[in-house]
Design an enzyme around this catalytic site. Sequence first.
Site, PDB file in Angstrom:
ATOM      1  N   TRP A 357     -11.570  72.747  30.669  1.00 45.74           N
ATOM      2  CA  TRP A 357     -10.511  72.905  29.664  1.00 45.74           C
ATOM      3  C   TRP A 357      -9.166  72.447  30.217  1.00 45.74           C
ATOM      4  CZ3 TRP A 357      -6.717  77.265  29.176  1.00 45.74           C
ATOM      5  CH2 TRP A 357      -6.587  77.987  30.361  1.00 45.74           C
ATOM      6  N   ASP A 358      -9.103  72.259  31.522  1.00 44.86           N
ATOM      7  CA  ASP A 358      -7.885  71.814  32.191  1.00 44.86           C
ATOM      8  C   ASP A 358      -7.305  70.572  31.505  1.00 44.86           C
ATOM      9  OD1 ASP A 358      -9.513  73.386  33.849  1.00 44.86           O
ATOM     10  OD2 ASP A 358      -8.680  72.568  35.685  1.00 44.86           O
ATOM     11  N   GLU A 488     -10.183  84.759  35.280  1.00 45.14           N
ATOM     12  CA  GLU A 488     -11.594  84.894  35.664  1.00 45.14           C
ATOM     13  C   GLU A 488     -11.816  86.073  36.601  1.00 45.14           C
ATOM     14  OE1 GLU A 488     -12.458  81.012  37.184  1.00 45.14           O
ATOM     15  OE2 GLU A 488     -12.966  80.231  35.200  1.00 45.14           O
ATOM     16  N   LYS A 601      -5.799  86.497  37.838  1.00 46.51           N
ATOM     17  CA  LYS A 601      -5.894  85.261  38.614  1.00 46.51           C
ATOM     18  C   LYS A 601      -4.858  84.242  38.144  1.00 46.51           C
ATOM     19  CE  LYS A 601      -9.381  81.732  39.724  1.00 46.51           C
ATOM     20  NZ  LYS A 601     -10.651  81.124  39.298  1.00 46.51           N
TER      21      LYS A 601
HETATM   22  C1  BGC Z   1      -9.708  78.351  36.926  1.00 49.63           C
HETATM   23  C2  BGC Z   1     -10.138  77.732  35.610  1.00 49.63           C
HETATM   24  C3  BGC Z   1     -10.197  76.238  35.771  1.00 49.63           C
HETATM   25  C4  BGC Z   1     -11.065  75.842  36.943  1.00 49.63           C
HETATM   26  C5  BGC Z   1     -11.005  74.357  37.229  1.00 49.63           C
HETATM   27  C6  BGC Z   1     -10.658  77.908  38.020  1.00 49.63           C
HETATM   28  O1  BGC Z   1     -10.242  78.417  39.255  1.00 49.63           O
HETATM   29  O2  BGC Z   1      -9.740  79.760  36.842  1.00 49.63           O
HETATM   30  O3  BGC Z   1      -9.222  78.088  34.592  1.00 49.63           O
HETATM   31  O4  BGC Z   1     -10.689  75.655  34.605  1.00 49.63           O
HETATM   32  O5  BGC Z   1     -10.614  76.492  38.110  1.00 49.63           O
HETATM   33  O6  BGC Z   1      -9.708  73.962  37.537  1.00 49.63           O
END
Ligand code: BGC
Length: 761
Positions: A357-358, A488, A601
């Site tokens: 989703w980034d 997360e 986080k």
């Molecule tokens: C983040 C996610 C992100 C992923 C890839 C994770 O550490 O919590 O939001 O999509 O990294 O960058």
Amino acid sequence: MKRYYTTDEWSVIEEGFDPTFQEASESIFSLGNGHMGQRANFEENYSGESLQGTYIAGIYYPDKTRVGWWKNGYPEYFAKVLNAPNWIGIAVRAGNEDLDLHTCKVLSFRRELNMKHGYLERSFIAELKSGRQLQVNTRRFLSLAADEIGAIRYSVRSVNFEGTLELLPYLDANVVNRDANYDEKFWEILETGFKADNAFLRMRTRKSGFEVCYSMNCTAEINGTANKAKMQPVQRSGYAGFKIETGINASDEVVLYKYVAVLTSLDHKPDSLVDISIDTLMQASGRRFDGLFADHAVQWDEKWSHSNIVIKGDPEAQQGIRFNIFQLNQTYTGRDQRLNIGPKGFTGEKYGGSTYWDTEAFLIPFYLSTEPDHVSRNLLLYRYKHLDKAIENATKLGFNQGAALYPMVTMNGEECHNEWEITFEEIHRNGAIAYAIYNYVKYTGEKEYLAQYGLEVLIALSRFWRQRVNWSDVKGKYVILGVTGPNEYENNVNNNWYTNRMASWTLRYTLESLDYVMREHPMQYQQLVNKTGFRYDAETSAWNDIIKNLYLPLLEERGIFLQQDGFMDKEQRMVSELSPAERPINQHWSWDRILRSVFLKQADVLQGIFFFEDEFTTDTIRRNFDFYEPRTVHESSLSACIHSILANRIGEVEKAYELYLRTSRLDLDDYNKEVAEGLHITSMGGTWMSIVIGFGGLRIKEGMLSFTPNLPRKWKYLSFIVNFRGRVLNIGISEKETEVKLLKGDTLQVEVNGKIVNCKL
Ligand code: BGC
């Protein structure tokens, strides 16, 4: 703070060689050109710790999933970006000794990444065990003008050595991934050989069947004149090179030019790959190193002419933002709708090189403002083309009637993440995909995108949300249970405010878009109804009912939106109470402890506030910021940028600055002690936002560009360039004034600090 790399506004420089930093430096000094990327591995052999990394966009391997406890709905594989064959290698021997910086004495060493013109330079003097000293100067680049071409100039000067110097430039397909679930070989070698004066390798990826061909051409000069000595072909399975042997005396210099073409079956027919690759190579080597480099540098000048940011009075901040922009421009050029941007770009294997989703939440704004519209449009079309797979994915999980759940992690539209709390629960990604469509239309003004592509995606997303909510008799509201929000550090929560907000907003935006398409594009609307079986009355009335009655948790007495049900039952602690020895908590605490803790986080409620800030008063934003930021450990690279922008929004400029430095120098200063694995490419879009949206205060208000800048104390001047609806504008901000200059395009009105300004050429 002692910084390992020298601060320079246009370069990153390493002075002196410290092998303990080698893997980190390999990430930092990476090069890329949208088609391929290369970590800063040495050309000559190096027996110390090193992560060899050559990556080719779109070339991946479906590595069979490995999980402890299989759950229905898990994907079969995790896509892995492949460490592709090594094209940079040049083995060097003086007499009977190998040049290897791990085993010899390094008398001097300097490495520079030049961000203005996109090249990597290295110079060193090495003393071999016998006391022989060699001085080496190298430059390499991946051409932005001809993106299938890489070129290296490698010069070796004898300091005190007389004898035979041997250079062996080669291509080598005997490579592995560090990250491989079953230690399988990912490449199958099809052909190794020579044609005319060129060496080539042809290989195929196992399972995914991509074919790749490398071809190589070399020339050498001794003391400025072309070397007539024959280059002897050296060949073994998956390895092809040329041996150049020459007798040298002290202070003689041998310069090797190595040109390589890297072609794939994504762009060419597999059976003509070798021939086309050699043609491409011949054309390139005909330009010679200097000509090729000049073409490449022109392209970098062009890129910077519409993406540069200038900060005066703060070289660290200046270097930080240029580094971020440079890396983003190296990673994605928007030429191919099948490509996207992995969290590590072309700088490491972690995260598999897949799309998260980034892209929608953190990168679209950068490409929208710094590149012509087709670049961000292609990122949107990447998802549009995966819509069928997203519907299939939702169907596999039990949804129906055209509901779509986009994958959390993907290469080709199929989900490849396999942790239930993320794969099944981090459904907020669907919201970001809707938001990117909204952002694109709002920024470009291209509403027709909705009729052509956008609405079809929005309908499928709304159908998902409709089925994902359920009615709670207890609450007398719709609820969304069992999710993971952007934070997360807690899973399987009920009514995550961010997810619920994204769901109801998506439904609303779909309704608005429907209205527009029905009115303005009735034929396309009808086609869409036929294609999707859309039932206007039934579906829109259900959506309206959810919008009205979806539960959004609140902590009324404090005037804040509540992270999720039960959040206040947690022990309310602040990050400031944690000892440095406990940070980052993800490396020091058990997962169980993290899950039960209050610590976030990354931005979660605040991520939603960032997206929809117009809907909240400054007081509301402040209250939420003051509540959540002190509970946030910023252990995702995506965190500091959003907090920086919101800190600016509530007038806390110095706090915004502190968070800005953290995001922009995250890799250069290795805040999280993990840069060896690769750079945080996707968060770099957030860094750009924290300047342009944060300090520059860029917003789009009813189709008009608007700026309300706010500079941190240290900055004497800030300027940035934005592309907007066919114009290029430079925004220059000093303490006294903000000047908006039109560099290209038709006259335009913009708003600066609440006043309308006419911008003319
Ligand atoms: C983040 C996610 C992100 C992923 C890839 C994770 O550490 O919590 O939001 O999509 O990294 O960058």
